[in-house]
Design a protein around this motif. Structure first.
Motif, PDB file in Angstrom:
ATOM      1  N   LEU A 134       3.533  -2.639  -2.894  1.00  0.00           N
ATOM      2  CA  LEU A 134       2.948  -1.408  -2.346  1.00  0.00           C
ATOM      3  C   LEU A 134       4.005  -0.304  -2.313  1.00  0.00           C
ATOM      4  CD1 LEU A 134       0.307  -0.537  -0.340  1.00  0.00           C
ATOM      5  CD2 LEU A 134       2.170  -0.609   1.311  1.00  0.00           C
ATOM      6  N   ALA A 135       5.215  -0.644  -1.876  1.00  0.00           N
ATOM      7  CA  ALA A 135       6.274   0.365  -1.770  1.00  0.00           C
ATOM      8  C   ALA A 135       6.630   0.922  -3.146  1.00  0.00           C
ATOM      9  CB  ALA A 135       7.507  -0.249  -1.102  1.00  0.00           C
ATOM     10  N   GLU A 136       6.675   0.050  -4.146  1.00  0.00           N
ATOM     11  CA  GLU A 136       7.014   0.515  -5.499  1.00  0.00           C
ATOM     12  C   GLU A 136       5.925   1.441  -6.044  1.00  0.00           C
ATOM     13  OE1 GLU A 136       9.734  -3.298  -6.928  1.00  0.00           O
ATOM     14  OE2 GLU A 136       7.557  -3.386  -7.063  1.00  0.00           O
ATOM     15  N   LEU A 137       4.663   1.100  -5.772  1.00  0.00           N
ATOM     16  CA  LEU A 137       3.577   1.980  -6.230  1.00  0.00           C
ATOM     17  C   LEU A 137       3.584   3.289  -5.447  1.00  0.00           C
ATOM     18  CD1 LEU A 137       0.674  -0.602  -6.754  1.00  0.00           C
ATOM     19  CD2 LEU A 137       2.073   0.500  -8.506  1.00  0.00           C
ATOM     20  N   ASP A 138       3.909   3.228  -4.151  1.00  0.00           N
ATOM     21  CA  ASP A 138       4.033   4.461  -3.357  1.00  0.00           C
ATOM     22  C   ASP A 138       5.127   5.352  -3.941  1.00  0.00           C
ATOM     23  OD1 ASP A 138       2.023   3.801  -1.634  1.00  0.00           O
ATOM     24  OD2 ASP A 138       3.327   3.165   0.020  1.00  0.00           O
ATOM     25  N   LYS A 178     -10.246 -10.578   0.393  1.00  0.00           N
ATOM     26  CA  LYS A 178      -9.082 -10.602   1.282  1.00  0.00           C
ATOM     27  C   LYS A 178      -8.241  -9.360   1.014  1.00  0.00           C
ATOM     28  CE  LYS A 178      -5.381 -13.788   2.298  1.00  0.00           C
ATOM     29  NZ  LYS A 178      -4.681 -14.951   1.782  1.00  0.00           N
ATOM     30  N   ILE A 179      -7.879  -8.656   2.093  1.00  0.00           N
ATOM     31  CA  ILE A 179      -6.967  -7.517   1.995  1.00  0.00           C
ATOM     32  C   ILE A 179      -5.618  -8.011   2.498  1.00  0.00           C
ATOM     33  CG2 ILE A 179      -6.611  -5.099   2.633  1.00  0.00           C
ATOM     34  CD1 ILE A 179      -9.641  -5.075   3.483  1.00  0.00           C
ATOM     35  N   GLY A 180      -4.643  -8.091   1.597  1.00  0.00           N
ATOM     36  CA  GLY A 180      -3.392  -8.778   1.906  1.00  0.00           C
ATOM     37  C   GLY A 180      -2.550  -8.091   2.964  1.00  0.00           C
ATOM     38  N   ARG A 181      -1.757  -8.895   3.662  1.00  0.00           N
ATOM     39  CA  ARG A 181      -0.854  -8.390   4.703  1.00  0.00           C
ATOM     40  C   ARG A 181       0.546  -8.950   4.508  1.00  0.00           C
ATOM     41  NH1 ARG A 181      -3.564  -6.365   9.219  1.00  0.00           N
ATOM     42  NH2 ARG A 181      -5.766  -6.946   9.311  1.00  0.00           N
ATOM     43  N   LEU A 182       1.528  -8.194   4.980  1.00  0.00           N
ATOM     44  CA  LEU A 182       2.897  -8.686   5.088  1.00  0.00           C
ATOM     45  C   LEU A 182       3.019  -9.483   6.390  1.00  0.00           C
ATOM     46  CD1 LEU A 182       4.673  -5.402   3.958  1.00  0.00           C
ATOM     47  CD2 LEU A 182       4.661  -7.578   2.707  1.00  0.00           C
ATOM     48  N   PRO A 183       4.113 -10.255   6.528  1.00  0.00           N
ATOM     49  CA  PRO A 183       4.283 -11.044   7.768  1.00  0.00           C
ATOM     50  C   PRO A 183       4.191 -10.185   9.037  1.00  0.00           C
ATOM     51  CG  PRO A 183       5.903 -11.697   6.125  1.00  0.00           C
ATOM     52  CD  PRO A 183       5.169 -10.525   5.547  1.00  0.00           C
ATOM     53  N   ASP A 184       4.606  -8.905   8.975  1.00  0.00           N
ATOM     54  CA  ASP A 184       4.544  -8.058  10.184  1.00  0.00           C
ATOM     55  C   ASP A 184       3.147  -7.505  10.434  1.00  0.00           C
ATOM     56  OD1 ASP A 184       4.114  -6.026   8.391  1.00  0.00           O
ATOM     57  OD2 ASP A 184       5.986  -4.953   8.795  1.00  0.00           O
ATOM     58  N   GLY A 185       2.170  -7.889   9.620  1.00  0.00           N
ATOM     59  CA  GLY A 185       0.788  -7.470   9.856  1.00  0.00           C
ATOM     60  C   GLY A 185       0.381  -6.236   9.081  1.00  0.00           C
ATOM     61  N   SER A 186       1.359  -5.507   8.521  1.00  0.00           N
ATOM     62  CA  SER A 186       0.997  -4.314   7.753  1.00  0.00           C
ATOM     63  C   SER A 186       0.440  -4.743   6.393  1.00  0.00           C
ATOM     64  CB  SER A 186       2.227  -3.421   7.580  1.00  0.00           C
ATOM     65  OG  SER A 186       3.202  -4.086   6.802  1.00  0.00           O
ATOM     66  N   ARG A 187      -0.225  -3.804   5.724  1.00  0.00           N
ATOM     67  CA  ARG A 187      -0.854  -4.121   4.436  1.00  0.00           C
ATOM     68  C   ARG A 187       0.201  -4.293   3.352  1.00  0.00           C
ATOM     69  NH1 ARG A 187      -5.544  -6.106   5.854  1.00  0.00           N
ATOM     70  NH2 ARG A 187      -6.823  -4.642   7.046  1.00  0.00           N
ATOM     71  N   ASP A 188      -0.005  -5.289   2.458  1.00  0.00           N
ATOM     72  CA  ASP A 188       0.961  -5.488   1.369  1.00  0.00           C
ATOM     73  C   ASP A 188       0.467  -4.914   0.045  1.00  0.00           C
ATOM     74  OD1 ASP A 188      -0.909  -7.266   0.415  1.00  0.00           O
ATOM     75  OD2 ASP A 188       0.361  -9.045   0.557  1.00  0.00           O
ATOM     76  N   GLY A 189      -0.736  -4.342   0.046  1.00  0.00           N
ATOM     77  CA  GLY A 189      -1.239  -3.690  -1.167  1.00  0.00           C
ATOM     78  C   GLY A 189      -1.992  -4.612  -2.111  1.00  0.00           C
ATOM     79  N   THR A 190      -2.103  -5.921  -1.788  1.00  0.00           N
ATOM     80  CA  THR A 190      -2.885  -6.803  -2.660  1.00  0.00           C
ATOM     81  C   THR A 190      -4.326  -6.872  -2.167  1.00  0.00           C
ATOM     82  OG1 THR A 190      -2.375  -8.797  -1.402  1.00  0.00           O
ATOM     83  CG2 THR A 190      -0.866  -8.234  -3.194  1.00  0.00           C
ATOM     84  N   LEU A 191      -5.233  -6.984  -3.127  1.00  0.00           N
ATOM     85  CA  LEU A 191      -6.658  -7.115  -2.832  1.00  0.00           C
ATOM     86  C   LEU A 191      -7.169  -8.307  -3.620  1.00  0.00           C
ATOM     87  CD1 LEU A 191      -7.726  -3.408  -3.453  1.00  0.00           C
ATOM     88  CD2 LEU A 191      -7.146  -4.434  -1.239  1.00  0.00           C
ATOM     89  N   GLU A 192      -8.012  -9.101  -2.975  1.00  0.00           N
ATOM     90  CA  GLU A 192      -8.557 -10.256  -3.679  1.00  0.00           C
ATOM     91  C   GLU A 192     -10.069 -10.281  -3.555  1.00  0.00           C
ATOM     92  OE1 GLU A 192      -9.288 -14.344  -4.485  1.00  0.00           O
ATOM     93  OE2 GLU A 192      -7.928 -14.494  -2.741  1.00  0.00           O
ATOM     94  N   GLY A 193     -10.750 -10.737  -4.621  1.00  0.00           N
ATOM     95  CA  GLY A 193     -12.203 -10.937  -4.592  1.00  0.00           C
ATOM     96  C   GLY A 193     -12.941  -9.667  -4.213  1.00  0.00           C
ATOM     97  N   GLY A 194     -13.824  -9.768  -3.201  1.00  0.00           N
ATOM     98  CA  GLY A 194     -14.664  -8.653  -2.792  1.00  0.00           C
ATOM     99  C   GLY A 194     -13.885  -7.414  -2.381  1.00  0.00           C
ATOM    100  N   ALA A 195     -12.633  -7.586  -1.953  1.00  0.00           N
ATOM    101  CA  ALA A 195     -11.821  -6.441  -1.542  1.00  0.00           C
ATOM    102  C   ALA A 195     -11.507  -5.539  -2.737  1.00  0.00           C
ATOM    103  CB  ALA A 195     -10.528  -6.920  -0.877  1.00  0.00           C
TER     104      ALA A 195
END
Ligand SMILES: [Zn+2]
Length: 545
Positions: A134-138, A178-195
C-alpha cells in the motif's frame, strides 16, 4: 422433367500436408475446405486432386502437421483483451518497475482519475517475489486511486482507492471477501474475493466500442497461438454486448462461448431474478458467438480455496466458501429448469466436495441431465472418492495445467508440497473415466502447446516438475483440448475433430506433436490457423488465395 446434374464439388482450399491428425484416430494427407466446412479428407496426398478447380487455393504443406484448432475450455478473453487497454504491469520484472508504470500512468491521468492495471501479472514475476505494498502504491500515485487486480481473486490498492470506495478501518469484510489488514489493524491494501468487486465497482472502465476493438486485438493474439475457440470464463451483461458488437463488426478471430456471472453477493431471489431477466438460455447465438451458460464461483484461488485441511502456511485458515450450499442448490436447480448450463469454480477439495453435494441435489430435483450440463471448473484438489462421484454424477471437469505452471511456487507455500504434487491429476481423472476439457485460465494469450507440454511432463515455470506420475500422453492432452472442449460446448457434431461436415477450424505446426519429443512442444508455435475456413493467422501468407 429434367434434372440439372449435381454441381461438381469445387474446393476453396486443398491442403496437402505431412500429416493430418483427425483426433478421432485417423491420419490423413490431404484435406478439402469449402466455405466454412471441411468437405473431404484423404489418406493419399493426391487423393482429392479431382476436386480442385480454378478457384481452389492449393496449399502445399508437406512440412506441416495439421490438427483441429485448439479449443480453450476456460479462459478470460474479455479480461485479457481489456488488459491491453490498461497499465501493463504484467511486463514489470520488479516492484520498482511496477510502481514506476503506475506513477507514469498517474502523471498522464486527470486529477482523481482511477489508475487500473492489467490483471495478467503475478508477484512471482517480480524480482522481490511479493505484492507491491500500500505504501509503495501511495508513493507512486498519492492523488489517484489505484486498483491493481491480480487474476480473478486478488487485488492490491492504494489509500486513495480505499477512500474512493468508502473503506475505512471499521468497514466489515463483504460476503465471500476479505479486506486485508496489517498486524496493527490498519489496512494493508490487499483485497480478496468479493472485496475486489466491492472496490472495482467504483472504477470507470473502457466503453463498449473500446472493448469491442480490444476483443479484436485480443482474440487475434490467441489465434496466432493456434486457438480456434475460447469458452469465456466470466462476463457480465455489458460485456456480452461488447462481444456482440465485436461479432457484428467481424472483429473476433476466435469463436467465443461466454459464461455469464451470477455473483455470490446476490440473494437467492436476486440471483433467480437475474437469470429470469436474461430472456435466453444456453446455446443462444451463432457459430462465432454462442452463450455457453452461467458461472458461479464457490471458493477462492491459491490464497482462498476451500480446503479440507488448513493452509500449510496458515494453520488457522482453511479457505472460504462464497455460497451457502442450500442457496446454491436452489439457484442452480432453477437455472437448469430454465435451460441453463452451469460452470462452478471449485478449486479446493472442500469446495469440490460441497459442489458435488450441490450438483447431486440439483439432479435429484430436476432429473437426469445431459453430459456437460453441470460442470466443475478447475477441481484442482480432489481425492479418489470425489473423482468417482464426479464421474458417476456426469459432472465434467475443465482442467488447466497452466495454473500449476504459473503458480506452482505459491502452491508449494500455501498448500504444501504434498498437495501441490497432486494438483489436477489428469492421469487419475482420465483413468476414472471423467469428461475432461483442457484450457488455460491465465488471462493472457498462452501457447496451448506449452500447456500440452505441461500435461505431458508436469513441468512448471518456476517450481520444477510437480507430480510426474500424473502426466498424460500427448494424444490424450490434444484430445481433451479439442474434442473434450467441443463436447463441453455441446458442439461435438460441429467441431473438435478433422471430419467432413465439421467446421474447418485447423492449425498447422512445423512438427508433429504426436511424434515429437515432449520438450520440443513447449515452444512450438503454428505456421497458420484457420477458423471456419478463414485464415485467422497466416504470417507467411501460405493460405493466400
Ligand atoms: Zn477462471
Amino acid at each position: 422433367m429434367t434434372r440439372e446434374p449435381p454441381e461438381p464439388l469445387r474446393l476453396d482450399y486443398l491442403i496437402r500436408a505431412g500429416a493430418i491428425h483427425s483426433m478421432t484416430g485417423e491420419t490423413y494427407r490431404s484435406l478439402g475446405v469449402r466455405g466454412a466446412e471441411i468437405v473431404a479428407v484423404s489418406a493419399d496426398l493426391n487423393g482429392l486432386d479431382d476436386l480442385a478447380g480454378g478457384g481452389t487455393a492449393v496449399v502445399e504443406a508437406g512440412d506441416l502437421t495439421l490438427l483441429p484448432a485448439f479449443a480453450d475450455s476456460h479462459e478470460h478473453l474479455m479480461e485479457a483483451s481489456r488488459n491491453t487497454l490498461l497499465v501493463p504491469v504484467d511486463k514489470a520484472r520488479s516492484v520498482a518497475e511496477f510502481t514506476g508504470m503506475v506513477a507514469d500512468a498517474a502523471r498522464d491521468a486527470a486529477p482523481g482519475e482511477w489508475i487500473v492495471t492489467s490483471m495478467g501479472w503475478h508477484e512471482s514475476n517480480l524480482a522481490e517475489n511479493r505484492l507491491p505494498s500500500l505504501a509503495e502504491l501511495d508513493g507512486a500515485a498519492p492523488d489517484h486511486p489505484v486498483l491493481a487486480r491480480r487474476g480473478g481473486h486478488l487485488a492490491v490498492v492504494n489509500s486513495a482507492a480505499l477512500r474512493a470506495a468508502g473503506i475505512g478501518p471499521d468497514t466489515p469484510d463483504p460476503p465471500g471477501g476479505k479486506i486485508g489488514r496489517l498486524p496493527d489493524g490498519s489496512r494493508d491494501g490487499t483485497l480478496e474475493g468479493g472485496a475486489v468487486y466491492q472496490v472495482a465497482a467504483f472504477t470507470v472502465g473502457p466503453d463498449r466500442a473500446q472493448l469491442a476493438a480490444a476483443l479484436g486485438t485480443g482474440s487475434a493474439a490467441y489465434a496466432a497461438l493456434g486457438v480456434g475457440t475460447i469458452r469465456e470464463a466470466m462476463i457480465n451483461l455489458d460485456e456480452l454486448l461488447a462481444y456482440q458488437d465485436a461479432r457484428d463488426r467481424d472483429l473476433l478471430r476466435v469463436r467465443v462461448r461466454p459464461m455469464i456471472r451470477v455473483g455470490a453477493e446476490l440473494t437467492e431471489d436476486a440471483a433467480i431474478a437475474l437469470i429470469d431477466g436474461l430472456g435466453a438460455r444456453s446455446g443462444f447465438g451463432d457459430d462465432w458467438l454462442r452463450i455457453w451458460g452461467l458461472k458461479f464461483v464457490l471458493d477462492g484461488g491459491v490464497e482462498g480455496a476451500a480446503l479440507e485441511q488448513p493452509y500449510a502456511n496458515d494453520p488457522g485458515n482453511s479457505g472460504h466458501l462464497n455460497w451457502d450450499p442450500v442457496a446454491l442448490t436452489r439457484v442452480c436447480a432453477e437455472a437448469v429448469r430454465r435451460g441453463w448450463r452451469i460452470g462452478t469454480h471449485a478449486v479446493g477439495d472442500r469446495a469440490v466436495r460441497t459442489l458435488l453435494d450441490v450438483y447431486d441435489a440439483v439432479v435429484a430435483q430436476v432429473g437426469p441431465l445431459p453430459p456437460w450440463t453441470l460442470v466443475i471448473e478447475h477441481g484442482m484438489l480432489t481425492d479418489a472418492t470425489q473423482r468417482d462421484r464426479a464421474v458417476r454424477g456426469g459432472f465434467g471437469v475443465t482442467v488447466q495445467h497452466p495454473l500449476l505452471w504459473n503458480m506452482g511456487s505459491e502452491m508449494l507455500v500455501t498448500w504444501g508440497p504434498e498437495r501441490t504434487r497432486r494438483v489436477s491429476p489428469l492421469d487419475q481423472w482420465h483413468a476414472a473415466g471423467a469428461d475432461l476439457a483442457a484450457g488455460t485460465d491465465i488471462v493472457r494469450p498462452f501457447n496451448p502447446m506449452t500447456a500440452v507440454w505441461g500435461m505431458v511432463t508436469r513441468g512448471t515455470k518456476s517450481a520444477g516438475v510437480q507430480g510426474p506420475e500424473h502426466a498424460i500422453s500427448a494424444d490424450t492432452a490434444l484430445e481433451i483440448y479439442t474434442m473434450g472442449t467441443a463436447a463441453l460446448n455441446h458442439e461435438q457434431d460441429r467441431l473438435g475433430s478433422i471430419t467432413p461436415g465439421k467446421l474447418a477450424d485447423l492449425v498447422g505446426y512445423p512438427a508433429d506433436p504426436l511424434a515429437a519429443d515432449p520438450d520440443d512442444l513447449a515452444e512450438l508455435t503454428p505456421a497458420f490457423t484457420i477458423v471456419g475456413g478463414r485464415p485467422t493467422h497466416d504470417p507467411d501468407k501460405r493460405l493466400a488465395r
